[in-house]
Design a protein around this motif. Sequence first.
Motif, mmCIF file in Angstrom:
data_model
loop_
_atom_site.group_PDB
_atom_site.id
_atom_site.type_symbol
_atom_site.label_atom_id
_atom_site.label_comp_id
_atom_site.label_asym_id
_atom_site.label_seq_id
_atom_site.Cartn_x
_atom_site.Cartn_y
_atom_site.Cartn_z
ATOM 1 N N ALA A 54 -3.821 -1.583 -8.541
ATOM 2 C CA ALA A 54 -4.457 -2.439 -7.545
ATOM 3 C C ALA A 54 -3.844 -2.208 -6.167
ATOM 4 N N PRO A 55 -4.626 -2.396 -5.095
ATOM 5 C CA PRO A 55 -4.037 -2.362 -3.753
ATOM 6 C C PRO A 55 -3.153 -3.581 -3.549
ATOM 7 N N ASP A 56 -2.495 -3.657 -2.422
ATOM 8 C CA ASP A 56 -1.672 -4.830 -2.127
ATOM 9 C C ASP A 56 -2.532 -6.013 -1.688
ATOM 10 N N VAL A 57 -3.497 -5.743 -0.801
ATOM 11 C CA VAL A 57 -4.348 -6.778 -0.222
ATOM 12 C C VAL A 57 -5.775 -6.261 -0.182
ATOM 13 N N ALA A 58 -6.732 -7.138 -0.351
ATOM 14 C CA ALA A 58 -8.138 -6.757 -0.252
ATOM 15 C C ALA A 58 -8.954 -7.901 0.330
ATOM 16 N N ALA A 59 -9.980 -7.546 1.082
ATOM 17 C CA ALA A 59 -10.992 -8.506 1.505
ATOM 18 C C ALA A 59 -12.066 -8.493 0.428
ATOM 19 N N ILE A 60 -12.273 -9.614 -0.250
ATOM 20 C CA ILE A 60 -13.120 -9.680 -1.435
ATOM 21 C C ILE A 60 -14.262 -10.659 -1.189
ATOM 22 N N THR A 74 2.089 -5.800 -6.479
ATOM 23 C CA THR A 74 2.693 -5.127 -5.336
ATOM 24 C C THR A 74 4.196 -4.931 -5.519
ATOM 25 N N ASP A 75 4.732 -3.869 -4.917
ATOM 26 C CA ASP A 75 6.173 -3.610 -4.968
ATOM 27 C C ASP A 75 6.952 -4.505 -4.018
ATOM 28 N N ARG A 76 6.278 -5.047 -3.005
ATOM 29 C CA ARG A 76 6.968 -5.893 -2.036
ATOM 30 C C ARG A 76 6.197 -7.201 -1.833
ATOM 31 N N PRO A 77 6.283 -8.110 -2.795
ATOM 32 C CA PRO A 77 5.565 -9.382 -2.644
ATOM 33 C C PRO A 77 6.013 -10.173 -1.423
ATOM 34 N N ASP A 78 7.260 -10.028 -1.017
ATOM 35 C CA ASP A 78 7.736 -10.764 0.154
ATOM 36 C C ASP A 78 6.997 -10.322 1.414
ATOM 37 N N ILE A 79 6.841 -9.025 1.580
ATOM 38 C CA ILE A 79 6.137 -8.517 2.755
ATOM 39 C C ILE A 79 4.647 -8.849 2.686
ATOM 40 N N VAL A 80 4.072 -8.712 1.511
ATOM 41 C CA VAL A 80 2.646 -8.995 1.346
ATOM 42 C C VAL A 80 2.351 -10.469 1.632
ATOM 43 N N ARG A 81 3.184 -11.369 1.140
ATOM 44 C CA ARG A 81 2.969 -12.790 1.395
ATOM 45 C C ARG A 81 3.109 -13.107 2.885
ATOM 46 N N ASP A 82 4.050 -12.460 3.537
ATOM 47 C CA ASP A 82 4.223 -12.654 4.978
ATOM 48 C C ASP A 82 2.999 -12.119 5.724
ATOM 49 N N PHE A 83 2.502 -10.965 5.311
ATOM 50 C CA PHE A 83 1.300 -10.387 5.900
ATOM 51 C C PHE A 83 0.123 -11.352 5.735
ATOM 52 N N MET A 84 -0.036 -11.909 4.548
ATOM 53 C CA MET A 84 -1.136 -12.836 4.286
ATOM 54 C C MET A 84 -1.013 -14.101 5.123
ATOM 55 N N THR A 85 0.197 -14.600 5.290
ATOM 56 C CA THR A 85 0.402 -15.786 6.120
ATOM 57 C C THR A 85 -0.053 -15.533 7.546
ATOM 58 N N SER A 116 11.199 2.189 3.191
ATOM 59 C CA SER A 116 9.837 2.177 3.719
ATOM 60 C C SER A 116 8.886 1.514 2.727
ATOM 61 N N PHE A 117 7.805 0.967 3.277
ATOM 62 C CA PHE A 117 6.789 0.359 2.432
ATOM 63 C C PHE A 117 5.435 0.542 3.095
ATOM 64 N N THR A 118 4.495 1.117 2.373
ATOM 65 C CA THR A 118 3.128 1.280 2.852
ATOM 66 C C THR A 118 2.262 0.212 2.205
ATOM 67 N N LEU A 119 1.758 -0.699 3.014
ATOM 68 C CA LEU A 119 0.905 -1.770 2.522
ATOM 69 C C LEU A 119 -0.528 -1.252 2.466
ATOM 70 N N GLU A 120 -1.109 -1.207 1.275
ATOM 71 C CA GLU A 120 -2.483 -0.737 1.121
ATOM 72 C C GLU A 120 -3.437 -1.916 1.225
ATOM 73 N N TYR A 121 -4.362 -1.797 2.145
ATOM 74 C CA TYR A 121 -5.344 -2.849 2.418
ATOM 75 C C TYR A 121 -6.738 -2.252 2.232
ATOM 76 N N VAL A 122 -7.590 -2.940 1.464
ATOM 77 C CA VAL A 122 -8.949 -2.471 1.191
ATOM 78 C C VAL A 122 -9.947 -3.467 1.761
ATOM 79 N N ASP A 123 -10.956 -2.953 2.465
ATOM 80 C CA ASP A 123 -11.970 -3.806 3.080
ATOM 81 C C ASP A 123 -13.338 -3.157 2.904
#
Length: 453
Positions: A122-128, A351-362, A65-72
């Motif tokens: 740090a979170p995985d992804v953030a709107a900055i 992030t612990d899962r850069p592959d998933i995070v990069r896919d999410f960002m794409t 499992s992987f919980t992607l933390e997103y901050v906005d």
Amino acid sequence: MSDSSPRTDVKRRRFIKAAGVTGVTALLSGCGGDSGGGTETDGSDNTDTAGGDGGTTTDTMTAESFTLEYVDVDGDRAKEHFAPVIDELNGEYDTDISLNFREIPYGNMRQQLLTRVGGGNAPDVAAIDQIWLGSFYESGELMSFSDMKDAVNFDDYFAGFKPAVQQEGDLVGFPITTDVRGMYWHKNMVDEAGFDPESPPETWSEFYELGKQVHNPPETYGTGVIVASGIWSVPLFSAGGQFLSSDGSTPRFNSEDGVQAASFYDAIYNTEDFGPQEPIFGDHNMPREFIGGTYATTPVYGSWLDFFARQEGMSNEEIKQQFGFGLTPHPEGGQPATMNGGFAWAAFNTTDRPDIVRDFMTRISTQEFNRKIARVTGRIPTRQSLLDASDVWENILWSETIKDMLEYGGTRPVSNWSTVSSVLNPELQRVAFDRAEPQTALENAAQKFRNQV
């Protein structure tokens, strides 16, 4: 932001009886770790029901499992906007992926994120906010996406947004939605003064003439404009100036173009004298005062002013009937200009899962997702290919005007922007308070910048 101004300066042309200019801090200190003041909305996303004994366990991060933390920022985008993307990722990976969506009030957001990054949390992804990207890039923790330009069609973004998300040639973020700075005016006041209520003045001299005609203190002032470096970007760009050299190391705001731009404040508050007696700066209630008729015009304000008007109970139809909106006037011999703000998506390489995070960002940085986010939030899209997307623009006031303004957009430098604003704000205030000539004030700011960088 430092908005302090020396109290011992002597005014050049007139004495303003004031209690003094006080420093205003827009960013509050935040806490590190997971507390942070943000609002968790993930509910029971991470709860799995075990087989066999019927017990329940909660895993936030396991091999499966992987919980992607997103901050906005609070109140802009929502968790449900990203749910389809998470569903797509679950169909691609042999991992149970969930989303921990957090919201933080704007005033706290930068400091809380910097605290978390500095603490290794740090979170995985953030709107900055784009003007914060330089600070995060300097931390060395931002993920690079230079190899994804083709995947997200980076060339489709308006040129004005690209410098902010590219640091030293490295792509570190993707623009989400934006805003523009322009001029608002009360149509009835402009009409009564004998000017065209449907068209703003194009040049400063025309604007000064209008401002003096509608100036009727203390009931109504000809204009109200905030004295701050970000607001000053529009006069600076329209005069042909820039804040810094291309590498962000050398001040350029003290050029002849910058001196001309600073004279805009000097004219409004001193030489032409059609602004309020006390120059506006810091955390001020200017938008609501403008809506209430305190100022007949405001020449540099963001396209989110309609938000305040709606809070006052006005409908879109009433807003457009009462107010006009267009490009801020430019100096004679200058050029039309606006300033683009807005947020950018960025990810952190911790992030612990850069592959998933990069896919999410794409996936969230594609044209179609940008279209969706712009449509559901009512915000201005950042892609040229969406200029004709009627579903995006139908809820944006003055949409045709804003489309034209996007062609003139520029952005503030994100490298050393905090230093730029901290040295410029008090000096621009000295100009507005008639305590320094524009050239002297800008030279002082430039020297302070050199001493700090």
